[in-house]
Design a protein around this motif. Structure first.
Motif, PDB file in Angstrom:
ATOM      1  N   ASP A 174     -10.493   5.599   1.612  1.00 24.44           N
ATOM      2  CA  ASP A 174      -9.669   6.777   1.304  1.00 24.44           C
ATOM      3  C   ASP A 174      -9.084   7.369   2.584  1.00 24.44           C
ATOM      4  OD1 ASP A 174     -10.283   6.552  -1.383  1.00 24.44           O
ATOM      5  OD2 ASP A 174     -11.972   7.931  -1.269  1.00 24.44           O
ATOM      6  N   TRP A 175      -9.923   7.515   3.597  1.00 24.95           N
ATOM      7  CA  TRP A 175      -9.451   8.085   4.860  1.00 24.95           C
ATOM      8  C   TRP A 175      -8.470   7.142   5.559  1.00 24.95           C
ATOM      9  CZ3 TRP A 175      -9.453  12.920   5.693  1.00 24.95           C
ATOM     10  CH2 TRP A 175     -10.462  13.745   5.181  1.00 24.95           C
ATOM     11  N   GLY A 176      -8.684   5.830   5.415  1.00 22.67           N
ATOM     12  CA  GLY A 176      -7.721   4.879   5.977  1.00 22.67           C
ATOM     13  C   GLY A 176      -6.355   5.018   5.330  1.00 22.67           C
ATOM     14  N   THR A 177      -6.347   5.267   4.019  1.00 24.21           N
ATOM     15  CA  THR A 177      -5.087   5.437   3.310  1.00 24.21           C
ATOM     16  C   THR A 177      -4.358   6.692   3.758  1.00 24.21           C
ATOM     17  OG1 THR A 177      -5.917   4.270   1.369  1.00 24.21           O
ATOM     18  CG2 THR A 177      -4.032   5.717   1.034  1.00 24.21           C
ATOM     19  N   VAL A 178      -5.082   7.808   3.862  1.00 23.89           N
ATOM     20  CA  VAL A 178      -4.440   9.061   4.261  1.00 23.89           C
ATOM     21  C   VAL A 178      -3.993   8.999   5.722  1.00 23.89           C
ATOM     22  CG1 VAL A 178      -6.356  10.498   5.121  1.00 23.89           C
ATOM     23  CG2 VAL A 178      -4.559  11.526   3.759  1.00 23.89           C
ATOM     24  N   LEU A 179      -4.735   8.256   6.541  1.00 26.26           N
ATOM     25  CA  LEU A 179      -4.324   8.072   7.936  1.00 26.26           C
ATOM     26  C   LEU A 179      -3.024   7.276   8.014  1.00 26.26           C
ATOM     27  CD1 LEU A 179      -4.948   8.363  10.967  1.00 26.26           C
ATOM     28  CD2 LEU A 179      -6.275   6.242  10.809  1.00 26.26           C
ATOM     29  N   ALA A 180      -2.942   6.190   7.228  1.00 26.03           N
ATOM     30  CA  ALA A 180      -1.711   5.394   7.203  1.00 26.03           C
ATOM     31  C   ALA A 180      -0.537   6.217   6.687  1.00 26.03           C
ATOM     32  CB  ALA A 180      -1.912   4.156   6.334  1.00 26.03           C
ATOM     33  N   PHE A 181      -0.796   7.072   5.695  1.00 24.43           N
ATOM     34  CA  PHE A 181       0.236   7.955   5.155  1.00 24.43           C
ATOM     35  C   PHE A 181       0.729   8.911   6.246  1.00 24.43           C
ATOM     36  CE2 PHE A 181       1.073  11.446   1.739  1.00 24.43           C
ATOM     37  CZ  PHE A 181       2.436  11.173   1.783  1.00 24.43           C
ATOM     38  N   GLY A 182      -0.208   9.464   7.021  1.00 22.44           N
ATOM     39  CA  GLY A 182       0.179  10.367   8.104  1.00 22.44           C
ATOM     40  C   GLY A 182       0.968   9.673   9.191  1.00 22.44           C
ATOM     41  N   VAL A 183       0.564   8.442   9.532  1.00 20.81           N
ATOM     42  CA  VAL A 183       1.304   7.674  10.544  1.00 20.81           C
ATOM     43  C   VAL A 183       2.725   7.387  10.066  1.00 20.81           C
ATOM     44  CG1 VAL A 183       1.428   5.441  11.713  1.00 20.81           C
ATOM     45  CG2 VAL A 183      -0.768   6.645  11.566  1.00 20.81           C
ATOM     46  N   ALA A 184       2.856   6.990   8.787  1.00 21.60           N
ATOM     47  CA  ALA A 184       4.181   6.731   8.224  1.00 21.60           C
ATOM     48  C   ALA A 184       5.034   7.995   8.240  1.00 21.60           C
ATOM     49  CB  ALA A 184       4.056   6.191   6.800  1.00 21.60           C
ATOM     50  N   MET A 185       4.425   9.133   7.912  1.00 27.45           N
ATOM     51  CA  MET A 185       5.146  10.403   7.904  1.00 27.45           C
ATOM     52  C   MET A 185       5.619  10.784   9.307  1.00 27.45           C
ATOM     53  SD  MET A 185       3.786  14.045   6.394  1.00 27.45           S
ATOM     54  CE  MET A 185       3.142  13.243   4.923  1.00 27.45           C
ATOM     55  N   ALA A 186       4.722  10.619  10.286  1.00 22.00           N
ATOM     56  CA  ALA A 186       5.088  10.935  11.667  1.00 22.00           C
ATOM     57  C   ALA A 186       6.204  10.008  12.154  1.00 22.00           C
ATOM     58  CB  ALA A 186       3.865  10.813  12.572  1.00 22.00           C
TER      59      ALA A 186
END
Length: 280
Positions: free
Chosen positions: A57-69
Motif C-alpha cells: 500500500d505504501w509503495g503504491t502511494v509513494l509511486a503516486f506521489g512520485v508521479a504527481m511530483a
C-alpha cells in the motif's frame, strides 16, 4: 458537465497564474508552493490514518506521489518556456497513448495518428531547424515528459483509490510530492519562497490548480459516468489556450488552433471507442 468544465477552467487559469509568479520564484519554486500548500490543505481536511497499511500500500502511494511530483515539475518547467496551450496539447498525448495501449484496438491507432498530425502541425511551422518550429525544444520535451508522468499518475491514482479510503491516499501522495519538490524549490528560489506576496500567490495557485478542481471533479463523478467525465477532460488543451490568451496574452495562429483541435478530437475519439468496447 458544468462542474467538470469549471474544474478545467480552474486548473488552467491556475497554471496561467503560476506563469505570472515564475519570475519571482522560478518554475521549481512555484511547484513547491503549489504542492506544499495543497498537501497542507488536504492533510488538514482528510486527516488520513497512517497505520494499518501494508508495505505494498505504501509503495503504491509513494509511486503516486512520485508521479504527481514529476507531472507537476515537468509541466511547470514546460510552461516556463512555451505557451500554455501548446504545452497542455503535448502533455495530453500521455493519457492518449495510455488509452491506445490499454484498448489494443486498431481504431485507436487511427486516433493516435490524428493526434500525431496535430503535433506535426504544432511543431512544424515557424522554422527554427530543431523540429519544434517556433516552440522551444526543451519546453516541448518537458511537456511530453509531463504527459508520460500524467499517464503514470492515472494508473497509480486508480490503484491508490482502491487501497485507501475516501481521499486519504490522495492527501498522502500529495505530501510525498511536496517533500520531493521541496529541495528543488529551495535550491532555485531560496528565501523568495518566504516573501508574503509570493506565498499568497502560491496558495492561490494551489487552490486553483489542486484543491478546487479535485473537489469539483469529485462532485462531478458522483453525478455522471466516468467515460463522460474523461471525454470532457479532453477539452483541457482548448481551455489552456483560452487561459493563455486571456491572462498571458499568448496569441495563437490558425495552425496552432487547428493542431490543438486535432489533438482534442483524437482524445475524444479514443475515449469514445474505449467506451464502446466496454459496452460491447
Amino acid at each position: 458537465m458544468a462542474l467538470v468544465i469549471s474544474a478545467g477552467i480552474s486548473v488552467q487559469f491556475g497554471a496561467a497564474l503560476a506563469v505570472m509568479i515564475m519570475p519571482r520564484a522560478g518554475a521549481a519554486g512555484v511547484v513547491t508552493l503549489r504542492l506544499a500548500a495543497a498537501a497542507l490543505v488536504l492533510l488538514l481536511l482528510c486527516r488520513p490514518k497512517v497505520r494499518g497499511y501494508s508495505r505494498s500500500d505504501w509503495g503504491t502511494v509513494l509511486a503516486f506521489g512520485v508521479a504527481m511530483a514529476g507531472m507537476n515539475g515537468l509541466f511547470y518547467q514546460s510552461i516556463d518556456r512555451i505557451p500554455l496551450g501548446p504545452a497542455v496539447t503535448l502533455e495530453v498525448l500521455g493519457p492518449l497513448a495510455l488509452s491506445v495501449i490499454v484498448s489494443r484496438r486498431l481504431v485507436n491507432v487511427l486516433w493516435a495518428g490524428l493526434a500525431l498530425g496535430g503535433v506535426v502541425l504544432l511543431s512544424g511551422h515557424g522554422g527554427g531547424g530543431l523540429g519544434f518550429g517556433s516552440l522551444d525544444p526543451l519546453g516541448a520535451a518537458f511537456a511530453l515528459g509531463a504527459g508520460a508522468m500524467w499517464a503514470a499518475y492515472i494508473v497509480f491514482s486508480a490503484r491508490t483509490g482502491r487501497r485507501f479510503p475516501q481521499a486519504d491516499g490522495l492527501a498522502l501522495a500529495m505530501a510525498v510530492a511536496a517533500v520531493i519538490s521541496l529541495p528543488l524549490g529551495i535550491a532555485e528560489a531560496g528565501s523568495a519562497l518566504l516573501v508574503p506576496s509570493t506565498l499568497a500567490l502560491g496558495v492561490g495557485v494551489a487552490v486553483l490548480s489542486s484543491v478546487l478542481p479535485y473537489t469539483l471533479e469529485l462532485l462531478a463523478l458522483r453525478r455522471m459516468p466516468a467515460p463522460t467525465f474523461a471525454i470532457l477532460m479532453s477539452l483541457e488543451p482548448a481551455i489552456a489556450a483560452a487561459a493563455g490568451f486571456l491572462v498571458l496574452n499568448q496569441a495563437m495562429s490558425a495552425l496552432d488552433a487547428l493542431a490543438i483541435a486535432l489533438v482534442i478530437a483524437a482524445s475524444m475519439g479514443a475515449v469514445r471507442s474505449q467506451i464502446r468496447k466496454k459496452a460491447a
